[in-house]
Scaffold this motif. Sequence first.
Motif, PDB file in Angstrom:
ATOM      1  N   GLY A 122     -25.860  13.398  42.452  1.00  0.00           N
ATOM      2  CA  GLY A 122     -26.182  14.769  43.137  1.00  0.00           C
ATOM      3  C   GLY A 122     -27.505  15.179  43.122  1.00  0.00           C
ATOM      4  N   LEU A 123     -28.142  14.772  42.155  1.00  0.00           N
ATOM      5  CA  LEU A 123     -29.716  14.611  42.262  1.00  0.00           C
ATOM      6  C   LEU A 123     -30.658  14.088  43.261  1.00  0.00           C
ATOM      7  CD1 LEU A 123     -29.890  15.835  38.212  1.00  0.00           C
ATOM      8  CD2 LEU A 123     -28.798  17.417  40.274  1.00  0.00           C
ATOM      9  N   SER A 124     -31.596  14.956  43.276  1.00  0.00           N
ATOM     10  CA  SER A 124     -32.949  13.967  44.091  1.00  0.00           C
ATOM     11  C   SER A 124     -33.594  12.914  42.904  1.00  0.00           C
ATOM     12  CB  SER A 124     -33.856  15.332  44.839  1.00  0.00           C
ATOM     13  OG  SER A 124     -35.006  14.154  45.112  1.00  0.00           O
ATOM     14  N   PHE A 125     -33.978  12.553  43.022  1.00  0.00           N
ATOM     15  CA  PHE A 125     -34.892  11.223  42.179  1.00  0.00           C
ATOM     16  C   PHE A 125     -36.524  12.050  42.930  1.00  0.00           C
ATOM     17  CE2 PHE A 125     -32.180   7.705  43.246  1.00  0.00           C
ATOM     18  CZ  PHE A 125     -31.959   7.445  41.503  1.00  0.00           C
ATOM     19  N   PRO A 126     -37.483  12.103  41.941  1.00  0.00           N
ATOM     20  CA  PRO A 126     -39.033  12.651  41.958  1.00  0.00           C
ATOM     21  C   PRO A 126     -39.964  11.411  42.814  1.00  0.00           C
ATOM     22  CG  PRO A 126     -38.237  12.088  39.445  1.00  0.00           C
ATOM     23  CD  PRO A 126     -37.281  11.132  40.406  1.00  0.00           C
ATOM     24  N   GLY A 127     -39.104  11.572  44.366  1.00  0.00           N
ATOM     25  CA  GLY A 127     -39.862  10.785  45.670  1.00  0.00           C
ATOM     26  C   GLY A 127     -41.255  11.499  46.266  1.00  0.00           C
ATOM     27  N   LEU A 128     -41.719  10.831  46.347  1.00  0.00           N
ATOM     28  CA  LEU A 128     -43.148  11.870  46.804  1.00  0.00           C
ATOM     29  C   LEU A 128     -43.806  11.267  48.294  1.00  0.00           C
ATOM     30  CD1 LEU A 128     -45.887  13.466  44.915  1.00  0.00           C
ATOM     31  CD2 LEU A 128     -46.418  11.529  47.467  1.00  0.00           C
ATOM     32  N   PHE A 129     -43.880  12.019  49.114  1.00  0.00           N
ATOM     33  CA  PHE A 129     -44.634  11.955  50.804  1.00  0.00           C
ATOM     34  C   PHE A 129     -45.387  12.114  51.421  1.00  0.00           C
ATOM     35  CE2 PHE A 129     -38.930  10.377  50.017  1.00  0.00           C
ATOM     36  CZ  PHE A 129     -39.827   9.443  50.825  1.00  0.00           C
ATOM     37  N   ILE A 130     -46.613  11.333  51.795  1.00  0.00           N
ATOM     38  CA  ILE A 130     -47.675  12.003  52.335  1.00  0.00           C
ATOM     39  C   ILE A 130     -47.228  11.515  53.942  1.00  0.00           C
ATOM     40  CG2 ILE A 130     -49.878  11.873  53.045  1.00  0.00           C
ATOM     41  CD1 ILE A 130     -50.457  11.234  49.735  1.00  0.00           C
ATOM     42  N   ILE A 131     -47.373  13.222  54.822  1.00  0.00           N
ATOM     43  CA  ILE A 131     -47.147  12.745  55.876  1.00  0.00           C
ATOM     44  C   ILE A 131     -48.018  13.207  56.784  1.00  0.00           C
ATOM     45  CG2 ILE A 131     -45.516  13.924  57.868  1.00  0.00           C
ATOM     46  CD1 ILE A 131     -43.184  14.243  55.986  1.00  0.00           C
ATOM     47  N   ASP A 132     -48.294  12.500  58.437  1.00  0.00           N
ATOM     48  CA  ASP A 132     -49.872  12.647  58.561  1.00  0.00           C
ATOM     49  C   ASP A 132     -49.603  13.860  59.708  1.00  0.00           C
ATOM     50  OD1 ASP A 132     -48.801  11.358  60.863  1.00  0.00           O
ATOM     51  OD2 ASP A 132     -50.167   9.963  59.783  1.00  0.00           O
ATOM     52  N   LYS A 133     -50.749  13.980  60.242  1.00  0.00           N
ATOM     53  CA  LYS A 133     -50.675  15.427  61.271  1.00  0.00           C
ATOM     54  C   LYS A 133     -49.664  14.967  62.384  1.00  0.00           C
ATOM     55  CE  LYS A 133     -54.828  18.209  60.159  1.00  0.00           C
ATOM     56  NZ  LYS A 133     -56.051  17.920  60.561  1.00  0.00           N
ATOM     57  N   GLU A 134     -49.662  14.025  62.512  1.00  0.00           N
ATOM     58  CA  GLU A 134     -48.185  13.370  64.348  1.00  0.00           C
ATOM     59  C   GLU A 134     -47.235  13.041  63.317  1.00  0.00           C
ATOM     60  OE1 GLU A 134     -51.545  11.384  63.272  1.00  0.00           O
ATOM     61  OE2 GLU A 134     -52.654  13.327  64.356  1.00  0.00           O
ATOM     62  N   GLY A 135     -46.854  13.782  61.769  1.00  0.00           N
ATOM     63  CA  GLY A 135     -45.809  13.536  61.611  1.00  0.00           C
ATOM     64  C   GLY A 135     -45.271  12.131  61.273  1.00  0.00           C
ATOM     65  N   ILE A 137     -45.624   8.667  57.886  1.00  0.00           N
ATOM     66  CA  ILE A 137     -45.386   8.865  56.979  1.00  0.00           C
ATOM     67  C   ILE A 137     -46.492   7.163  56.670  1.00  0.00           C
ATOM     68  CG2 ILE A 137     -44.213   7.282  54.826  1.00  0.00           C
ATOM     69  CD1 ILE A 137     -41.905   8.213  55.675  1.00  0.00           C
ATOM     70  N   GLN A 138     -47.291   8.225  55.603  1.00  0.00           N
ATOM     71  CA  GLN A 138     -48.920   7.476  55.183  1.00  0.00           C
ATOM     72  C   GLN A 138     -48.607   6.652  54.146  1.00  0.00           C
ATOM     73  OE1 GLN A 138     -50.723   6.148  56.932  1.00  0.00           O
ATOM     74  NE2 GLN A 138     -50.313   7.346  58.583  1.00  0.00           N
ATOM     75  N   TYR A 139     -47.526   7.051  52.983  1.00  0.00           N
ATOM     76  CA  TYR A 139     -47.628   7.069  51.740  1.00  0.00           C
ATOM     77  C   TYR A 139     -46.055   7.629  50.751  1.00  0.00           C
ATOM     78  CZ  TYR A 139     -48.796   6.780  46.329  1.00  0.00           C
ATOM     79  OH  TYR A 139     -48.356   6.775  45.406  1.00  0.00           O
ATOM     80  N   TYR A 140     -45.764   7.023  50.330  1.00  0.00           N
ATOM     81  CA  TYR A 140     -44.654   7.541  49.341  1.00  0.00           C
ATOM     82  C   TYR A 140     -44.396   6.694  47.893  1.00  0.00           C
ATOM     83  CZ  TYR A 140     -40.603   3.622  50.848  1.00  0.00           C
ATOM     84  OH  TYR A 140     -40.230   2.914  50.847  1.00  0.00           O
ATOM     85  N   THR A 141     -43.463   7.038  47.314  1.00  0.00           N
ATOM     86  CA  THR A 141     -43.708   6.772  46.063  1.00  0.00           C
ATOM     87  C   THR A 141     -42.238   7.498  44.949  1.00  0.00           C
ATOM     88  OG1 THR A 141     -44.730   8.625  44.530  1.00  0.00           O
ATOM     89  CG2 THR A 141     -45.918   6.042  44.945  1.00  0.00           C
ATOM     90  N   VAL A 142     -41.866   6.646  44.310  1.00  0.00           N
ATOM     91  CA  VAL A 142     -39.731   7.432  43.524  1.00  0.00           C
ATOM     92  C   VAL A 142     -40.594   6.567  42.615  1.00  0.00           C
ATOM     93  CG1 VAL A 142     -37.602   7.167  43.847  1.00  0.00           C
ATOM     94  CG2 VAL A 142     -38.913   6.626  45.599  1.00  0.00           C
ATOM     95  N   ASN A 143     -40.328   7.819  41.402  1.00  0.00           N
ATOM     96  CA  ASN A 143     -40.188   7.654  39.909  1.00  0.00           C
ATOM     97  C   ASN A 143     -39.453   7.676  39.227  1.00  0.00           C
ATOM     98  OD1 ASN A 143     -43.194   8.146  40.560  1.00  0.00           O
ATOM     99  ND2 ASN A 143     -43.163   9.261  39.108  1.00  0.00           N
ATOM    100  N   ASN A 144     -38.694   6.985  38.158  1.00  0.00           N
ATOM    101  CA  ASN A 144     -37.956   7.693  37.096  1.00  0.00           C
ATOM    102  C   ASN A 144     -38.509   9.121  36.808  1.00  0.00           C
ATOM    103  OD1 ASN A 144     -37.533   7.988  33.992  1.00  0.00           O
ATOM    104  ND2 ASN A 144     -37.328   5.716  34.259  1.00  0.00           N
ATOM    105  N   LEU A 145     -36.741   9.575  36.315  1.00  0.00           N
ATOM    106  CA  LEU A 145     -36.958  10.586  36.592  1.00  0.00           C
ATOM    107  C   LEU A 145     -37.676  11.134  35.147  1.00  0.00           C
ATOM    108  CD1 LEU A 145     -32.915  11.030  36.652  1.00  0.00           C
ATOM    109  CD2 LEU A 145     -34.364  12.364  38.621  1.00  0.00           C
ATOM    110  N   LEU A 146     -38.064  11.166  34.288  1.00  0.00           N
ATOM    111  CA  LEU A 146     -38.391  11.248  33.636  1.00  0.00           C
ATOM    112  C   LEU A 146     -39.972  10.961  33.073  1.00  0.00           C
ATOM    113  CD1 LEU A 146     -35.944  10.435  30.217  1.00  0.00           C
ATOM    114  CD2 LEU A 146     -36.213  12.955  32.004  1.00  0.00           C
ATOM    115  N   CYS A 147     -40.329  10.405  34.064  1.00  0.00           N
ATOM    116  CA  CYS A 147     -41.860  10.261  33.938  1.00  0.00           C
ATOM    117  C   CYS A 147     -42.861  11.079  35.313  1.00  0.00           C
ATOM    118  CB  CYS A 147     -42.082   8.797  34.568  1.00  0.00           C
ATOM    119  SG  CYS A 147     -41.504   7.154  33.224  1.00  0.00           S
ATOM    120  N   GLY A 148     -43.594  11.476  34.627  1.00  0.00           N
ATOM    121  CA  GLY A 148     -44.270  12.832  35.339  1.00  0.00           C
ATOM    122  C   GLY A 148     -45.612  12.248  36.532  1.00  0.00           C
TER     123      GLY A 148
END
Length: 203
Positions: A122-135, A137-148
């Motif tokens: 029930g938590l969130s994976f460490p995901g990151l999304f870059i979204i451009d001005k048109e909305g 998705i241009q990029y995304y990653t998902v990390n291990n919970l313990l890796c910064g």
Amino acid sequence: MVDSPQIGRMAPNFLTVGVYKNRLGKIRLSDYYGKKYVILIFYPANFTCVSPTELIALSDRISEFRKLSTQILGISVDSPFSHLHYLLSKRSQGGLSKLNYPLVSDLNQSITRKYKLLTNDGLSFPGLFIIDKEGIIQYYTVNNLLCGRSINELLRILKSIQYIKENPGQACPADWKYGDKILYSHPLKSKVYFKTLYSNKKN
């Protein structure tokens, strides 16, 4: 039917409550369309071990993202009041005092589900999304919970995405930084880059 976020597709929109400068207010992703790039940084939960190191590192370099017309939104499955407590807590105690961007509440987990980041706990994976001005998705990653995550790499990717959108027909090679030689996306034109780079090296 595609039900997962994909590069080149519209980012799932959302309307929820966020906390910024110790005040609660509504945050809608689509309000940034046509105005700014958006970075969504999902993290497992407030007061987890790795999250404050990432969130603070982003906050301390906020001026670099603002110069790139980019809004950062931190997202977790915590309540707005938990976010407020997190933001009022000292950094020396694992808190996020003086954070320079909003924390978004996803208490009902709807945003995390839309972005396919909900863990079995029930938590969130460490995901990151870059979204451009048109909305988009241009990029995304998902990390291990313990890796910064690396702020330097995030800035490099953001700059490269903005560069190729502003310069159609060009591409950014490995480890590209602004000011480096570029590569053309057309296969024949790209040979000029390869010739320059590899002509004095053994094949």
